[in-house]
Motif scaffolding. Structure first.
Motif, PDB file in Angstrom:
ATOM      1  N   MET A   1      34.080  36.998  38.234  1.00 19.56           N
ATOM      2  CA  MET A   1      35.748  36.336  38.944  1.00 19.56           C
ATOM      3  C   MET A   1      35.423  34.828  39.221  1.00 19.56           C
ATOM      4  O   MET A   1      36.247  34.166  39.631  1.00 19.56           O
ATOM      5  CB  MET A   1      36.046  37.525  39.969  1.00 19.56           C
ATOM      6  N   SER A   2      34.121  34.255  39.511  1.00 22.34           N
ATOM      7  CA  SER A   2      33.807  32.804  40.153  1.00 22.34           C
ATOM      8  C   SER A   2      33.941  32.135  38.722  1.00 22.34           C
ATOM      9  O   SER A   2      34.701  31.614  39.052  1.00 22.34           O
ATOM     10  CB  SER A   2      32.097  33.082  40.064  1.00 22.34           C
ATOM     11  N   PHE A   3      33.678  32.872  37.349  1.00 24.03           N
ATOM     12  CA  PHE A   3      34.655  31.821  36.247  1.00 24.03           C
ATOM     13  C   PHE A   3      35.480  32.136  35.996  1.00 24.03           C
ATOM     14  O   PHE A   3      36.284  30.826  35.947  1.00 24.03           O
ATOM     15  CB  PHE A   3      33.577  32.452  35.652  1.00 24.03           C
ATOM     16  N   ALA A   4      36.496  32.770  36.790  1.00 28.45           N
ATOM     17  CA  ALA A   4      38.074  33.123  36.277  1.00 28.45           C
ATOM     18  C   ALA A   4      38.683  31.971  37.272  1.00 28.45           C
ATOM     19  O   ALA A   4      39.144  31.744  36.618  1.00 28.45           O
ATOM     20  CB  ALA A   4      38.096  34.496  36.536  1.00 28.45           C
ATOM     21  N   ARG A   5      38.021  32.589  38.369  1.00 25.76           N
ATOM     22  CA  ARG A   5      39.008  31.454  39.830  1.00 25.76           C
ATOM     23  C   ARG A   5      38.656  29.646  38.989  1.00 25.76           C
ATOM     24  O   ARG A   5      39.670  29.125  39.481  1.00 25.76           O
ATOM     25  CB  ARG A   5      37.284  31.389  40.689  1.00 25.76           C
ATOM     26  N   GLU A   6      37.035  29.485  38.714  1.00 29.14           N
ATOM     27  CA  GLU A   6      36.903  28.628  38.019  1.00 29.14           C
ATOM     28  C   GLU A   6      37.459  27.263  36.982  1.00 29.14           C
ATOM     29  O   GLU A   6      38.158  26.777  36.944  1.00 29.14           O
ATOM     30  CB  GLU A   6      35.217  28.477  37.902  1.00 29.14           C
ATOM     31  N   LYS A   7      37.875  28.725  36.412  1.00 27.77           N
ATOM     32  CA  LYS A   7      38.145  28.619  34.448  1.00 27.77           C
ATOM     33  C   LYS A   7      40.085  28.711  34.786  1.00 27.77           C
ATOM     34  O   LYS A   7      40.838  27.035  34.301  1.00 27.77           O
ATOM     35  CB  LYS A   7      37.957  29.052  33.266  1.00 27.77           C
ATOM     36  N   PHE A   8      40.695  29.680  35.537  1.00 26.15           N
ATOM     37  CA  PHE A   8      41.852  29.752  35.422  1.00 26.15           C
ATOM     38  C   PHE A   8      42.555  29.263  36.464  1.00 26.15           C
ATOM     39  O   PHE A   8      44.123  28.405  37.465  1.00 26.15           O
ATOM     40  CB  PHE A   8      42.022  30.910  34.998  1.00 26.15           C
ATOM     41  N   GLY A   9      41.942  29.026  37.522  1.00 21.34           N
ATOM     42  CA  GLY A   9      42.489  28.799  39.127  1.00 21.34           C
ATOM     43  C   GLY A   9      43.576  30.284  39.877  1.00 21.34           C
ATOM     44  O   GLY A   9      44.152  29.823  40.601  1.00 21.34           O
ATOM     45  N   GLN A  10      44.190  30.571  39.243  1.00 26.66           N
ATOM     46  CA  GLN A  10      44.938  32.009  38.847  1.00 26.66           C
ATOM     47  C   GLN A  10      44.967  32.995  38.554  1.00 26.66           C
ATOM     48  O   GLN A  10      44.398  32.783  36.975  1.00 26.66           O
ATOM     49  CB  GLN A  10      46.332  31.206  39.230  1.00 26.66           C
ATOM     50  N   LEU A  11      45.209  33.847  39.030  1.00 23.62           N
ATOM     51  CA  LEU A  11      44.947  35.592  37.998  1.00 23.62           C
ATOM     52  C   LEU A  11      46.118  36.135  38.167  1.00 23.62           C
ATOM     53  O   LEU A  11      46.627  36.617  39.207  1.00 23.62           O
ATOM     54  CB  LEU A  11      43.964  35.913  38.767  1.00 23.62           C
ATOM     55  N   ASP A  12      47.131  36.219  37.076  1.00 23.85           N
ATOM     56  CA  ASP A  12      48.518  36.945  37.054  1.00 23.85           C
ATOM     57  C   ASP A  12      48.359  38.193  36.718  1.00 23.85           C
ATOM     58  O   ASP A  12      49.151  39.292  36.614  1.00 23.85           O
ATOM     59  CB  ASP A  12      49.397  36.216  35.448  1.00 23.85           C
ATOM     60  N   LEU A  13      47.042  38.743  35.437  1.00 24.00           N
ATOM     61  CA  LEU A  13      47.320  40.048  35.105  1.00 24.00           C
ATOM     62  C   LEU A  13      45.446  40.216  35.035  1.00 24.00           C
ATOM     63  O   LEU A  13      44.722  39.122  34.364  1.00 24.00           O
ATOM     64  CB  LEU A  13      47.978  39.742  33.649  1.00 24.00           C
ATOM     65  N   LEU A  14      45.209  41.727  35.682  1.00 24.09           N
ATOM     66  CA  LEU A  14      43.847  42.351  35.128  1.00 24.09           C
ATOM     67  C   LEU A  14      43.796  43.533  34.445  1.00 24.09           C
ATOM     68  O   LEU A  14      44.767  44.217  34.339  1.00 24.09           O
ATOM     69  CB  LEU A  14      42.959  42.662  36.030  1.00 24.09           C
ATOM     70  N   VAL A  15      43.248  43.458  32.902  1.00 23.51           N
ATOM     71  CA  VAL A  15      43.347  44.906  31.968  1.00 23.51           C
ATOM     72  C   VAL A  15      42.091  45.150  32.498  1.00 23.51           C
ATOM     73  O   VAL A  15      40.806  44.390  31.843  1.00 23.51           O
ATOM     74  CB  VAL A  15      44.335  44.619  30.720  1.00 23.51           C
ATOM     75  N   ASN A  16      42.125  46.156  32.787  1.00 23.11           N
ATOM     76  CA  ASN A  16      41.096  47.117  33.407  1.00 23.11           C
ATOM     77  C   ASN A  16      40.619  48.114  31.921  1.00 23.11           C
ATOM     78  O   ASN A  16      40.958  48.997  31.740  1.00 23.11           O
ATOM     79  CB  ASN A  16      40.589  47.997  34.732  1.00 23.11           C
ATOM     80  N   ASN A  17      39.994  47.798  30.628  1.00 31.20           N
ATOM     81  CA  ASN A  17      39.855  48.626  29.658  1.00 31.20           C
ATOM     82  C   ASN A  17      38.388  48.746  29.379  1.00 31.20           C
ATOM     83  O   ASN A  17      38.329  50.088  29.368  1.00 31.20           O
ATOM     84  CB  ASN A  17      40.474  47.734  28.485  1.00 31.20           C
ATOM     85  N   ALA A  18      37.869  47.958  29.833  1.00 30.65           N
ATOM     86  CA  ALA A  18      36.539  48.355  29.469  1.00 30.65           C
ATOM     87  C   ALA A  18      35.674  49.622  29.639  1.00 30.65           C
ATOM     88  O   ALA A  18      35.778  50.435  31.227  1.00 30.65           O
ATOM     89  CB  ALA A  18      34.880  47.553  30.425  1.00 30.65           C
ATOM     90  N   GLY A  19      34.972  50.697  28.427  1.00 28.99           N
ATOM     91  CA  GLY A  19      35.049  52.446  29.151  1.00 28.99           C
ATOM     92  C   GLY A  19      33.758  52.170  27.899  1.00 28.99           C
ATOM     93  O   GLY A  19      33.309  51.710  26.873  1.00 28.99           O
ATOM     94  N   MET A  20      33.002  54.076  28.628  1.00 27.24           N
ATOM     95  CA  MET A  20      32.216  54.146  27.236  1.00 27.24           C
ATOM     96  C   MET A  20      31.815  55.600  26.951  1.00 27.24           C
ATOM     97  O   MET A  20      32.502  56.356  28.056  1.00 27.24           O
ATOM     98  CB  MET A  20      30.927  53.718  27.683  1.00 27.24           C
ATOM     99  N   ALA A  21      31.832  56.520  25.843  1.00 27.73           N
ATOM    100  CA  ALA A  21      31.996  58.172  26.388  1.00 27.73           C
ATOM    101  C   ALA A  21      30.490  57.917  26.582  1.00 27.73           C
ATOM    102  O   ALA A  21      29.781  56.753  26.611  1.00 27.73           O
ATOM    103  CB  ALA A  21      32.142  58.045  24.470  1.00 27.73           C
ATOM    104  N   PRO A  22      30.119  59.671  26.934  1.00 27.49           N
ATOM    105  CA  PRO A  22      28.461  59.336  26.885  1.00 27.49           C
ATOM    106  C   PRO A  22      27.759  58.906  25.962  1.00 27.49           C
ATOM    107  O   PRO A  22      28.586  59.464  24.457  1.00 27.49           O
ATOM    108  CB  PRO A  22      28.773  60.853  27.116  1.00 27.49           C
ATOM    109  N   ARG A  23      26.510  58.636  25.784  1.00 32.12           N
ATOM    110  CA  ARG A  23      25.860  58.334  24.703  1.00 32.12           C
ATOM    111  C   ARG A  23      25.415  59.535  23.809  1.00 32.12           C
ATOM    112  O   ARG A  23      25.530  59.413  22.485  1.00 32.12           O
ATOM    113  CB  ARG A  23      24.460  57.657  24.798  1.00 32.12           C
ATOM    114  N   GLU A  24      25.658  60.706  23.890  1.00 31.45           N
ATOM    115  CA  GLU A  24      25.245  61.865  24.042  1.00 31.45           C
ATOM    116  C   GLU A  24      26.255  62.631  24.376  1.00 31.45           C
ATOM    117  O   GLU A  24      26.243  62.861  25.308  1.00 31.45           O
ATOM    118  CB  GLU A  24      24.007  62.297  23.564  1.00 31.45           C
TER     119      GLU A  24
END
Ligand code: NAP
Length: 245
Positions: free
Chosen positions: A66-89
């Protein structure tokens, strides 16, 4: 430089990559990855997205993002929470381990829930923004060989309702995208078995989904086409959720 901005988590591969590629046509996109720098770099080369390493289950990494995004963009219009994992097994719930439960819940539920808390605070300052959660048909489908995944996604569906209600009057819209079976690395080990089930009638629409099917739904949300539908669940699953007799 006045393009809208978006963060897409887990965008180096699969569904997130499809979403980031679509959004990069209109947005400045910050694409996160966990370990696959090679894949993230190829996304950057193809689309011009910014890339950032972030293990979504780590509080320190989320803050750094979030610090990087604030520095880089200055504003945030959209967050897409996509990251995810299946169990390793995949293990039957009579055998599954607490270690796997903790890892999957931290990644799929705690990570996006608290990343959203930070993004929401920023969007509240702005008085606008959109947040999308990628959950799963596992939110409501019991698969006894990956209980921790199902529980993580069921919890994430409730997070959508919570954030949608909390943020509605503050001008921020929250949506849930609930994919069915999508052709990515995540399902590579079971792809053949799923293809056979689909051919046998598992899905009313007899094809597996592709990352671009999800990306097009995010496009509609990013463009504001569903802005009077906060909290809405979009089933992107070839009709899997329908009951038929
Ligand atoms: N494929 C399906 O059938 C399906 C169905 C329903 C829901 N979903 C959901 O859709 C989302 C994307 O899945 P996918 O199929 O595209 O998976 P994928 O092909 O395995 O890609 C996963 C992405 O998430 C990143 N990632 C994994 N763990 C992470 C962590 N701890 N912190 C940050 N990033 C992390 C990976 O980064 P690296 O490349 O660096 O490893 C990669 O970019 C997931 O939330 C998944 O649960 C998928």
């Amino acid at each position: 430089m006045n393009k809208p901005t978006a963060i897409v988590t887990g965008a180096s591969r699969g569904i997130g990559r499809g979403i980031a590629t679509e959004l990069a046509k209109t947005h400045r996109v910050l694409a996160t990855y966990r370990g696959r720098l090679d894949a993230a770099e190829s996304l950057r080369a193809e689309t011009g997205c910014e890339i950032f390493q972030c293990d979504i289950s780590s509080s320190a990494d989320r803050k750094a993002l979030m610090s990087f995004a604030r520095e880089k963009f200055g504003q945030l219009d959209l967050l897409v929470n996509n990251a995810g994992m299946a169990p390793r097994e995949r293990l039957d719930i009579l055998e599954a381990t607490e270690e796997s439960f903790d890892e999957v819940i931290s990644t799929n539920l705690k990570g996006p829930y608290f990343l959203t808390q930070q993004a929401a605070r920023w969007m509240v300052e702005q008085g606008s923004g959109r947040i999308v959660f990628v959950t799963s048909m596992s939110s409501y489908t019991a698969s006894t060989n990956r209980g921790e995944y199902c529980i993580s996604k069921a919890g994430l569906s409730m997070a959508v309702s919570l954030w949608a209600v909390r943020l509605a009057a503050l001008g921020i819209k929250v949506f849930e995208i609930r994919p069915g079976i999508i052709r990515t690395d995540m399902i590579a080990k079971v792809e053949k078995a799923y293809e056979e089930k689909i051919a046998g009638g598992l899905l009313p629409q007899r094809r597996m989904g592709e990352p671009n099917d999800i990306a097009l739904a995010v496009r509609a949300l990013a463009d504001g086409l569903l802005d009077y539908s906060t909290g809405q669940v979009l089933n992107l699953d070839g009709g899997f959720h329908l009951r038929a007799l």
